[in-house]
Design a protein around this motif. Sequence first.
Motif, PDB file in Angstrom:
ATOM      1  N   GLY A   1       0.679  -1.339  -0.026  1.00 37.63           N
ATOM      2  CA  GLY A   1       0.139   0.434   0.136  1.00 37.63           C
ATOM      3  C   GLY A   1       0.362   1.038   0.134  1.00 37.63           C
ATOM      4  N   GLY A   2       0.246   2.080  -0.060  1.00 40.41           N
ATOM      5  CA  GLY A   2       1.238   3.467  -0.405  1.00 40.41           C
ATOM      6  C   GLY A   2       0.939   4.477  -1.929  1.00 40.41           C
ATOM      7  N   GLU A   3       1.873   5.125  -1.638  1.00 44.58           N
ATOM      8  CA  GLU A   3       2.146   6.229  -3.050  1.00 44.58           C
ATOM      9  C   GLU A   3       3.078   5.658  -3.442  1.00 44.58           C
ATOM     10  OE1 GLU A   3      -1.040   9.269  -2.826  1.00 44.58           O
ATOM     11  OE2 GLU A   3       0.653   9.613  -1.980  1.00 44.58           O
ATOM     12  N   VAL A   4       3.408   6.449  -4.933  1.00 45.42           N
ATOM     13  CA  VAL A   4       4.996   6.486  -5.800  1.00 45.42           C
ATOM     14  C   VAL A   4       4.700   6.835  -6.369  1.00 45.42           C
ATOM     15  CG1 VAL A   4       6.066   5.047  -7.546  1.00 45.42           C
ATOM     16  CG2 VAL A   4       5.168   3.861  -5.721  1.00 45.42           C
ATOM     17  N   THR A   5       6.094   8.584  -6.419  1.00 41.15           N
ATOM     18  CA  THR A   5       6.334   9.272  -6.302  1.00 41.15           C
ATOM     19  C   THR A   5       7.434   9.611  -7.762  1.00 41.15           C
ATOM     20  OG1 THR A   5       5.326  10.766  -4.827  1.00 41.15           O
ATOM     21  CG2 THR A   5       6.970  12.201  -6.093  1.00 41.15           C
ATOM     22  N   VAL A   6       7.550  10.028  -8.428  1.00 37.85           N
ATOM     23  CA  VAL A   6       8.292  10.016  -9.305  1.00 37.85           C
ATOM     24  C   VAL A   6       8.538  11.781  -9.731  1.00 37.85           C
ATOM     25  CG1 VAL A   6       8.853   9.728 -11.645  1.00 37.85           C
ATOM     26  CG2 VAL A   6       7.361   7.618 -10.631  1.00 37.85           C
ATOM     27  N   LEU A   7      10.048  11.945  -9.760  1.00 45.74           N
ATOM     28  CA  LEU A   7      10.748  13.071  -9.645  1.00 45.74           C
ATOM     29  C   LEU A   7      12.005  12.886 -11.339  1.00 45.74           C
ATOM     30  CD1 LEU A   7      11.889  15.883  -8.005  1.00 45.74           C
ATOM     31  CD2 LEU A   7      12.931  14.060  -6.937  1.00 45.74           C
ATOM     32  N   THR A   8      12.439  13.893 -11.375  1.00 43.16           N
ATOM     33  CA  THR A   8      13.378  14.005 -13.071  1.00 43.16           C
ATOM     34  C   THR A   8      13.982  15.789 -12.130  1.00 43.16           C
ATOM     35  OG1 THR A   8      14.185  13.011 -14.402  1.00 43.16           O
ATOM     36  CG2 THR A   8      11.993  14.413 -14.282  1.00 43.16           C
ATOM     37  N   MET A   9      15.234  15.601 -13.129  1.00 43.20           N
ATOM     38  CA  MET A   9      15.269  16.765 -12.923  1.00 43.20           C
ATOM     39  C   MET A   9      15.453  17.009 -14.262  1.00 43.20           C
ATOM     40  SD  MET A   9      18.664  18.985 -11.423  1.00 43.20           S
ATOM     41  CE  MET A   9      19.562  18.651 -12.143  1.00 43.20           C
ATOM     42  N   GLY A  10      15.578  18.617 -15.290  1.00 40.80           N
ATOM     43  CA  GLY A  10      15.677  18.338 -16.122  1.00 40.80           C
ATOM     44  C   GLY A  10      14.459  19.476 -16.905  1.00 40.80           C
ATOM     45  N   PRO A  11      15.177  19.876 -18.916  1.00 43.11           N
ATOM     46  CA  PRO A  11      14.432  21.115 -19.368  1.00 43.11           C
ATOM     47  C   PRO A  11      12.866  20.828 -19.350  1.00 43.11           C
ATOM     48  CG  PRO A  11      15.331  19.411 -20.425  1.00 43.11           C
ATOM     49  CD  PRO A  11      15.972  19.130 -19.168  1.00 43.11           C
ATOM     50  N   PRO A  12      11.654  21.543 -19.780  1.00 42.23           N
ATOM     51  CA  PRO A  12      10.271  20.979 -19.470  1.00 42.23           C
ATOM     52  C   PRO A  12      10.275  20.222 -20.263  1.00 42.23           C
ATOM     53  CG  PRO A  12      10.966  23.258 -20.229  1.00 42.23           C
ATOM     54  CD  PRO A  12      12.124  22.559 -20.036  1.00 42.23           C
ATOM     55  N   SER A  13      10.745  19.385 -21.689  1.00 44.46           N
ATOM     56  CA  SER A  13      10.451  18.164 -22.177  1.00 44.46           C
ATOM     57  C   SER A  13      10.622  17.131 -21.465  1.00 44.46           C
ATOM     58  CB  SER A  13      11.427  18.256 -23.542  1.00 44.46           C
ATOM     59  OG  SER A  13      13.081  18.410 -22.815  1.00 44.46           O
ATOM     60  N   ALA A  14      11.386  17.199 -20.452  1.00 43.21           N
ATOM     61  CA  ALA A  14      11.398  16.241 -19.484  1.00 43.21           C
ATOM     62  C   ALA A  14      10.278  15.532 -19.180  1.00 43.21           C
ATOM     63  CB  ALA A  14      12.760  16.225 -18.578  1.00 43.21           C
ATOM     64  N   GLU A  15       8.945  16.237 -19.242  1.00 43.76           N
ATOM     65  CA  GLU A  15       7.413  16.224 -18.638  1.00 43.76           C
ATOM     66  C   GLU A  15       6.952  14.619 -19.178  1.00 43.76           C
ATOM     67  OE1 GLU A  15       3.628  18.003 -19.986  1.00 43.76           O
ATOM     68  OE2 GLU A  15       4.848  19.381 -18.634  1.00 43.76           O
ATOM     69  N   ASP A  16       7.673  14.433 -20.426  1.00 44.32           N
ATOM     70  CA  ASP A  16       7.450  13.073 -21.347  1.00 44.32           C
ATOM     71  C   ASP A  16       8.160  11.944 -20.990  1.00 44.32           C
ATOM     72  OD1 ASP A  16       6.459  15.017 -23.070  1.00 44.32           O
ATOM     73  OD2 ASP A  16       8.574  14.748 -24.471  1.00 44.32           O
TER      74      ASP A  16
END
Length: 283
Positions: A53-68
């Motif tokens: 149970g719980g949650e998964v948070t995904v984190l990245t650092m990069g340019p706006p295109s890293a949203e993909d």
Amino acid sequence: MHFIVCIKQVPDSAQIRVHPVTNTIMRQGVPTIINPYDLFALETALRLRDEQGGEVTVLTMGPPSAEDALRKALTFGADRAVLLTDRFFAGSDTLATSYALAQAIRKIGQTWGAPDIVFAGKQTIDGDTAQVGPGIARRLGLNQLTYISKIAGLDAAARTIDLERRAEGGVQVLRSALPCLVTMLEGSAEIRRGAFADALRAARAEIVTWSAAAAGVEDLQKCGLRGSPTVVKRVFAPTPRADKAKAIEPKPRAKETAEDLIAALFEAKPALAADLERLAAGL
């Protein structure tokens, strides 16, 4: 439980190119993917969430295109995605990257609850340093568990995790207290196919986007090029030599070609010829 997975958008290594002068990776026009090692970290976090149970948070650092890359992670089933993007992060090496990500993880903990486990891939295919994960652990004071090939068990009540770590000559079986940071090896899990419902959710999801200020990054001198001592070698690459190599025309006989080569070498390096003459005289 709260699991945070650090991922990175990287150039597809099958289509990568290297700049002929600076020897740096040319990213323009090259398709991007989620770093393959990070996919195993994401899959491991998703499996633990499904079990505990719980949650998964995904984190990245990069340019706006890293949203993909973040939306791709959401299609696998992650609960939320955070993009850390700011011009102050441009040119970051592993030292500056680990600092910025550690600050963002603190902010995530304050916003959605402290993480029990921070996951990352063993390394990235564009850097191959394997230093960012350990750097984050050091900055956050987390137990550091690297090169993990298997999660053997997680006891949420006792706040412990059992793991198998690939080591030289065998496998180490470890038990660690939570919270901790884990870097996963390739092949440690079979990557799932994203569900159709998750794909629809990912398409509509709002990606949480933080600037340096919003993420609580206070010391900008530790970010980007200013906080990246190892980037000097990459940015200030040596200039090409002005003098060109001298061509030696081959002769019909190899001995004649060798003599011409030695003569040209001694002409260019007279000190070498003198040293060899003194050596020969001593013999």
